[in-house]
Structure formats: structure tokens, C-alpha cells
Design a protein around this motif. Structure first.
Motif, PDB file in Angstrom:
ATOM      1  N   PHE A  99      -0.919   1.452  16.417  1.00 35.31           N
ATOM      2  CA  PHE A  99      -2.432   1.439  15.922  1.00 35.31           C
ATOM      3  C   PHE A  99      -2.924  -0.145  15.843  1.00 35.31           C
ATOM      4  N   PRO A 100      -4.260   0.005  15.686  1.00 37.44           N
ATOM      5  CA  PRO A 100      -4.525  -1.395  15.587  1.00 37.44           C
ATOM      6  C   PRO A 100      -4.229  -2.483  14.591  1.00 37.44           C
ATOM      7  N   LEU A 101      -4.211  -3.649  14.770  1.00 38.90           N
ATOM      8  CA  LEU A 101      -3.731  -4.622  13.530  1.00 38.90           C
ATOM      9  C   LEU A 101      -4.281  -4.326  12.562  1.00 38.90           C
ATOM     10  N   GLU A 102      -5.637  -4.610  12.985  1.00 39.66           N
ATOM     11  CA  GLU A 102      -6.759  -4.721  11.722  1.00 39.66           C
ATOM     12  C   GLU A 102      -6.663  -3.738  10.924  1.00 39.66           C
ATOM     13  N   ASP A 103      -6.132  -2.451  11.178  1.00 38.94           N
ATOM     14  CA  ASP A 103      -6.100  -1.493  10.190  1.00 38.94           C
ATOM     15  C   ASP A 103      -5.151  -1.723   9.117  1.00 38.94           C
ATOM     16  N   LEU A 104      -4.146  -2.624   9.377  1.00 40.86           N
ATOM     17  CA  LEU A 104      -3.211  -2.895   8.111  1.00 40.86           C
ATOM     18  C   LEU A 104      -4.177  -3.425   6.875  1.00 40.86           C
ATOM     19  N   MET A 105      -5.203  -4.171   7.037  1.00 38.67           N
ATOM     20  CA  MET A 105      -6.133  -4.394   5.916  1.00 38.67           C
ATOM     21  C   MET A 105      -6.657  -3.275   5.075  1.00 38.67           C
ATOM     22  N   THR A 106      -6.542  -2.106   5.737  1.00 41.28           N
ATOM     23  CA  THR A 106      -7.170  -0.929   5.120  1.00 41.28           C
ATOM     24  C   THR A 106      -6.132  -0.413   4.286  1.00 41.28           C
ATOM     25  N   LEU A 107      -4.996  -0.803   4.120  1.00 42.80           N
ATOM     26  CA  LEU A 107      -3.784  -0.246   3.201  1.00 42.80           C
ATOM     27  C   LEU A 107      -4.251   0.367   1.856  1.00 42.80           C
ATOM     28  N   ARG A 108      -4.106   1.537   1.400  1.00 41.48           N
ATOM     29  CA  ARG A 108      -4.253   2.087  -0.001  1.00 41.48           C
ATOM     30  C   ARG A 108      -5.689   2.145  -0.160  1.00 41.48           C
ATOM     31  N   LYS A 109      -6.536   1.943   0.775  1.00 41.05           N
ATOM     32  CA  LYS A 109      -7.883   2.076   0.429  1.00 41.05           C
ATOM     33  C   LYS A 109      -8.502   3.654   0.702  1.00 41.05           C
ATOM     34  N   LEU A 110      -9.630   3.858   0.270  1.00 45.18           N
ATOM     35  CA  LEU A 110     -10.027   5.289   0.187  1.00 45.18           C
ATOM     36  C   LEU A 110     -10.379   5.518   1.899  1.00 45.18           C
ATOM     37  N   GLY A 111      -9.773   6.731   2.193  1.00 45.31           N
ATOM     38  CA  GLY A 111     -10.355   6.931   3.961  1.00 45.31           C
ATOM     39  C   GLY A 111      -9.289   6.244   4.800  1.00 45.31           C
ATOM     40  N   SER A 112      -8.458   5.322   4.403  1.00 46.39           N
ATOM     41  CA  SER A 112      -7.519   4.847   5.484  1.00 46.39           C
ATOM     42  C   SER A 112      -6.395   5.762   5.750  1.00 46.39           C
ATOM     43  N   HIS A 113      -5.843   5.628   7.141  1.00 50.30           N
ATOM     44  CA  HIS A 113      -4.693   6.342   7.447  1.00 50.30           C
ATOM     45  C   HIS A 113      -3.525   5.771   6.913  1.00 50.30           C
ATOM     46  N   LEU A 114      -3.605   4.557   6.345  1.00 47.45           N
ATOM     47  CA  LEU A 114      -2.228   4.111   5.731  1.00 47.45           C
ATOM     48  C   LEU A 114      -2.326   4.262   4.256  1.00 47.45           C
ATOM     49  N   GLN A 115      -1.482   5.363   3.926  1.00 43.74           N
ATOM     50  CA  GLN A 115      -1.583   6.030   2.311  1.00 43.74           C
ATOM     51  C   GLN A 115      -0.710   4.825   1.599  1.00 43.74           C
ATOM     52  N   GLY A 116      -0.682   4.799   0.450  1.00 47.92           N
ATOM     53  CA  GLY A 116       0.181   4.128  -0.422  1.00 47.92           C
ATOM     54  C   GLY A 116       1.966   4.353  -0.188  1.00 47.92           C
ATOM     55  N   HIS A 117       2.001   5.632   0.431  1.00 48.09           N
ATOM     56  CA  HIS A 117       3.250   6.213   0.791  1.00 48.09           C
ATOM     57  C   HIS A 117       3.233   6.977   2.083  1.00 48.09           C
ATOM     58  N   PRO A 118       4.081   6.603   3.001  1.00 50.50           N
ATOM     59  CA  PRO A 118       3.937   7.365   4.438  1.00 50.50           C
ATOM     60  C   PRO A 118       3.413   9.040   4.569  1.00 50.50           C
ATOM     61  N   ASP A 119       2.258   9.034   5.148  1.00 53.58           N
ATOM     62  CA  ASP A 119       1.908  10.306   5.559  1.00 53.58           C
ATOM     63  C   ASP A 119       1.920  10.575   6.986  1.00 53.58           C
TER      64      ASP A 119
END
Lengths: 279, 315
Positions: free
Chosen positions: A89-109
């Protein structure tokens, strides 16, 4: 002139530093998360994704792919960094970690993030899942291998030892468990909290092949994984001695950095230090 | 005299049938294969049977891994160990992961009998139906069990299938139709509706006959799928009969009665009574003695119907 092997090791070490920087950037932005256990696993994850595993980021569902299970799910940032760098997935997604609506959840999903195989985070469950995948490979006559990364604190969970029995009983030689043996858990030193020691011997007594390495020595990680491929009729555990917070001096061996994100200033200092490592 | 057959026997036979037509079906057990009847499958397809030993957490975790690798695993043990011991594995690995695991639990409820309260699972429906995406099925007899096992195998996603220990009367003919999420109306009447699952469906039918002899006609619904519940059938029953009795071999908290009450209260409030175990643990005894002790009988349902009809009459 460096030998081919030396060049490989050098390139992997460089990649690991990139992942460490990503972890700091992500956590600095997120404002919460787990830097210590992400940084201790950086070299292991790098060797798995850039050297060991047969994967295709364009086909996350490729049936023949090797499987990676991050049983110590709180180290999600280092996994996300690797998956993004690999192009899942795109590198810029990393900056959405743990934010509402992000595909990057606090723990892997696994239902949200491409490349994540299964959900983890409730400790102790990943090895059983890895066993199931390895059993499926055997049933189907597929050649893929399964890798599970466990924390040393995590192996306090009884379920790990249920799974250890199962893996040995079914002779899962297509399975490798790696213990990120950084010696720290939330309440302190794993040996003081509840006496986690002799990890390799414990697994040996359960019928595993066990090898101990320096989990920050790229060459040793490569060699241990290569060795595991040659072990037949039993699963392999690699006890990787690591340093929690590895690569950022003020985080190293500090239990406080288990689940605390760096401030902006701390993140900047950490990034400077990691960049200096490039020289 | 009706033919009797244990739902777990039907489960064991159906697994073998499924195994013959679908190579992706795999079965796991935790040292109870003789009791859960997965031993039939183990004998027919030893390569696709995974004996885990007495380790229910690993049972569910391994099933999750098999499902993640494309298999359709049926994981079996007693209900108390499946939904209880391995709850976190079911929650965090199976349900959260939306993995295609079928948890086929036997020996649910007080009719386990002599083994006592430690082994009589009375909270599993509540636990399982609170999990997002979990399908919860409690078949009424051996025929419905067979159909439910097949439906579970075809359904994509986690399923909790609840079965009993004892031989229950066979209610349905072989041409019975079962669909996940659809109630089956077995009798009609206008005084009240009895909504039942599992062993209580047979008791509800007996109760309906006893009531009819007294001139009280009740509708009987077999609510084998507790999640997703057939809300339409519940609302229709509330509107058309004006009173509802639920009957289940489970704690009255959080199970079928709770699920029905949620629908009734929000859509068409009418008087309701819940037949079930009244928030206590079970105890040792013969299954029929325990059924009587806890009021899980046709007589218990008759009493509840009379109470609810009286409340309805008072308005």
C-alpha cells in the motif's frame, strides 16, 4: 571490495534503518503506539521481507506465498513499515496509523490492511494460527513456509505452549517461530516478572529444533533461517537476542518505551540518530 | 412414539458426507472426538482430521489458521470449553478476523446431566451472539442438525453450532427445509406465540397440544438461527398473537429470550415470558430430572403461556 554476501548484508542493514525511521515517523505522528518492540524486531522483519520470504506484494492472496504472522501484534508499526516499503500500500498511508478510518489499526487487522494475514494483538494466539497455516500447506502439498514472530513476554501465555506441542506433534518443518527476545515487558524484565529464561531449552524439550542468534546481526538472521530450511520433521524456533528500542539510544533497553510514542522533539532526535547511522 | 436421535450423532454423520464432496472440509477436536462424533470423520479422512489434545485455545487458533489458508474447519469440543475456555480466541482470531471457522459445540445445557454444573454450558448463546458477524444456530433435532451443518459449511464466515448430548425426539421429516436466519412455523394459533430453539422446540410442540386440549391455541416457531434472528417472524408473531413465550435450554439472560425481547421491545411491545434457566448454574442429575427441576419442560411452557395470556387479557 565487499563480497556479494557482505553487500547483501549491507543493503539489508540499510533497509532496516529505513524501517526504523518509518516507525519513529509513524509513532511521532500517531502520538501513541509501541516503539520498543517494533525497533527490536526491525532487523528480523527486514530479513524476512527482503531476503527470506517468497511473496508478491501485487498478489497478497497468492496461494503459494509464504505466510508471516506477527503474533506480537503490538509491533504493528514495524510490519506496516515493511508492507508499505514493499508496495502493499502507499507509503503515505503510514502517517494515518491509529487514526479514525485508517486501514492501519493499532494492532494488525487482516480485513483492513493488504499483506496482513490474520488479526493479532491479543497475545499468545499467533503460533496456533501459524500452525493451522502450516498444516494446511501439508494437507495441500504446497511448499510455502510459515513464519511467526513472538515476543519473549508473550510466551508467558499458556496457549503458546499448547501450540508448541501441536507443531512438534505434527512435525511442522514448514514452520519457523522467531522469538524477539528483548528481555522487557510492560512491568519489567521478563526474567524478573515471571522467570522467562532458558527459552531455547524449553522449546527443545517440546520437540523443536532451537537455535540462538544475535537478532540484530543480519548475517546470523539469514543463516538461522537458511538452517531452518534444512531441518526436517520438526519445527524450528529461532531465539533472537535483541535490544528493545534498538537503534535509538535513549529508547534502548528502556521499559518505558514499550508503549509510549515519542514527542515531536524526541522523534526528531531519534530520526537524526538513525540518519547518522547511514554514514 | 417418536424416533429419538442425538444431534451430535447427526453432526458426525453429516461431516463424513460433507468430507466426501468437499475436499476443503477439515475437522479438529480436543480429545473428545468419541463424544462429539468427529471420530467418524477422523476414521474416514485421517489426513483431514487434526487431533489437538486437551487444548481448546489451540483448537480454535489452529482452526483460524486453517481457515486463513482456505480450509473450511469444523472445530469441535463441548460447548463449555468452546465458547467459554476459548472465548478470546473466538473473539480475536475468528470473529474479528471474519474467518471461515465453524465452531461445532456439543453437550450444551443442563441435559449434559450427571457431569454437573461445571460442564453444563448455559451462557454460550449470549457470548456468541454478542460477537459481530457470528452466526449462531441451535438446531431442534437430528434432521435439522444435518441441514444446519450443511448450511454452515456453505455459509462464508464464522458459525457457532450448538448441539446437545442426549437423544432427542426427531421432529422434522427428511424433506424439512432449513435456511440460516429463517424461523420455521410449526403450528399456528392466536393466543400467544412460543418461540423455541434446540430441545425446547419438542417441548413447545407438546405444550401446544396440552394447551389446545384446554382450548388455547398457540403459534410455535422453531428459531434455530438465533443470529441473525428472523426479526420479521418475531414482529409478525407479536402483532398477530399479542403475546410471546421464549423457551431455551440456556440462561434466560442474553440467549434466545434476550434476542427476541430486543426485537419485541423496539418494534411491537407485547407481554413476554422467558422459559429457561433462571440465572443459576446447573447441577448433577439425570437429564430428565434436571429438565423438570429447571422447568425446561412442556409443563413449564404451558405455565408461561397461561401467565402471558393473562397479562395480555389485562392489557
Amino acid at each position: 571490495m565487499a563480497s556479494a554476501d557482505e553487500q547483501v548484508v549491507k543493503a539489508l542493514a540499510k533497509q532496516a534503518r529505513v524501517l526504523r525511521r518509518r516507525v519513529i515517523e509513524m509513532l511521532g505522528e500517531a502520538g501513541s503506539g509501541h516503539p520498543g518492540g517494533s525497533l527490536s524486531a526491525a532487523d528480523i522483519i527486514t530479513v524476512l521481507y527482503w531476503h527470506e520470504m517468497k511473496i508478491d506484494p501485487k498478489r497478497p492472496d497468492w496461494p503459494e506465498r509464504d505466510r508471516f504472522v506477527l503474533s506480537k501484534g503490538h509491533a504493528a508499526p514495524i510490519l506496516y513499515a515493511a508492507l508499505a516499503e514493499k508496495g502493499y500500500f502507499p507509503l503515505e498511508d503510514l502517517m494515518t496509523l491509529r487514526k479514525l478510518g485508517s486501514h492501519l489499526q493499532g494492532h494488525p487487522d487482516s480485513n483492513k490492511t493488504p499483506g496482513v494475514e490474520v488479526p493479532t494483538g491479543s497475545l499468545g494466539q499467533g503460533l496456533s494460527i501459524a500452525n493451522g497455516m502450516a498444516l494446511a500447506a501439508k494437507m495441500d502439498g504446497r511448499s510455502y513456509r510459515v513464519y511467526a514472530l513472538l515476543g519473549d513476554g508473550e510466551i508467558e501465555e499458556g496457549m503458546i505452549w499448547e501450540a508448541a506441542m501441536t507443531a512438534a506433534h505434527y512435525k511442522l518443518d514448514n514452520l519457523v517461530a522467531i522469538i524477539d527476545n528483548n528481555n522487557l515487558q510492560i512491568d519489567g524484565d521478563v526474567r524478573e516478572v515471571i522467570g522467562v529464561n532458558h527459552i531455547a531449552d524449553r522449546f527443545r524439550s517440546f520437540g523443536w529444533y532451537a537455535v540462538e542468534i544475535d537478532g540484530h546481526d543480519i548475517g546470523q538472521i539469514i543463516a538461522a533461517l537458511r538452517l531452518a530450511r534444512g531441518i526436517k520433521e520438526k519445527p524450528t524456533v529461532i531465539v533472537a537476542h535483541t535490544v528493545k528500542g534498538k537503534g535509538v539510544s535513549f529508547m534502548e533497553n528502556q521499559v518505558g518505551w514499550h508503549g509510549t510514542a515519542p514527542s515531536k522533539e524526541q522523534a526528531e532526535a531519534a530520526l537524526l540518530e538513525l540518519a547518522a547511522g547511514e554514514e | 412414539m417418536a424416533v429419538k436421535k442425538a444431534t451430535r450423532d447427526a453432526y458426525g454423520e453429516t461431516l463424513v458426507e460433507l468430507g466426501q464432496v468437499n475436499p476443503d472440509i477439515v475437522v479438529l477436536d480436543a480429545d473428545l472426538s468419541a463424544s462429539t462424533k468427529t471420530a467418524n470423520f477422523a476414521k474416514a479422512f485421517p489426513q483431514r482430521f487434526v487431533q489437538i489434545g486437551i487444548a481448546e485455545q489451540d483448537l480454535i487458533g489452529t482452526a483460524a489458521g486453517l481457515a486463513a489458508a482456505g480450509k473450511i474447519p469444523f472445530a469441535s469440543t463441548f460447548a463449555v470449553f468452546a465458547a467459554g475456555r476459548a472465548y478470546d480466541q473466538i473473539r480475536n482470531s475468528v470473529a474479528y478476523g471474519k474467518l471461515n471457522v465453524k465452531i461445532a459445540a456439543t453437550h450444551a445445557g443442563v441435559t449434559v446431566g450427571e457431569d454437573g454444573g461445571s460442564h453444563q454450558m448455559l451462557e454460550d448463546i449470549a457470548l456468541m451472539r454478542a460477537l459481530p458477524g457470528m452466526t449462531v444456530i441451535v438446531p431442534a433435532d437430528a434432521v435439522e442438525t444435518k441441514l444446519a451443518v450443511k448450511a454452515a459449511a456453505e455459509h462464508k464466515g464464522p458459525v457457532y453450532l450448538r448441539m446437545g448430548r442426549g437423544a432427542w425426539p426427531v421432529i422434522f421429516d427428511e424433506d424439512h427445509k432449513f435456511e440460516i436466519g429463517k424461523a420455521v412455523q410449526l403450528r399456528d394459533g392466536d393466543a400467544a406465540t412460543v418461540i423455541a430453539c434446540g430441545i425446547m422446540v419438542g417441548e413447545a410442540l407438546k405444550a401446544a397440544e396440552m394447551l389446545e386440549a384446554e382450548g388455547v391455541k398457540v403459534r410455535v416457531l422453531d428459531m434455530a438461527t438465533i443470529k441473525p434472528i428472523d426479526a420479521e417472524a418475531v414482529v409478525k408473531a407479536a402483532r398477530e398473537t399479542g403475546a410471546i413465550v421464549t423457551a431455551e435450554e440456556h440462561n434466560i439472560i442474553g440467549g434466545l429470550g434476550g434476542a427476541v425481547a430486543e426485537i419485541v421491545v423496539e418494534n411491537c411491545p407485547v407481554p413476554m415470558e422467558r422459559v429457561g434457566v433462571k440465572d443459576v448454574f446447573g447441577q448433577s442429575g439425570k437429564p430428565d430430572e434436571l429438565q423438570k427441576f429447571y422447568g425446561l419442560t412442556a409443563e413449564g411452557i404451558v405455565g408461561a403461556v397461561k401467565r402471558v395470556v393473562e397479562r395480555k387479557a389485562k392489557g
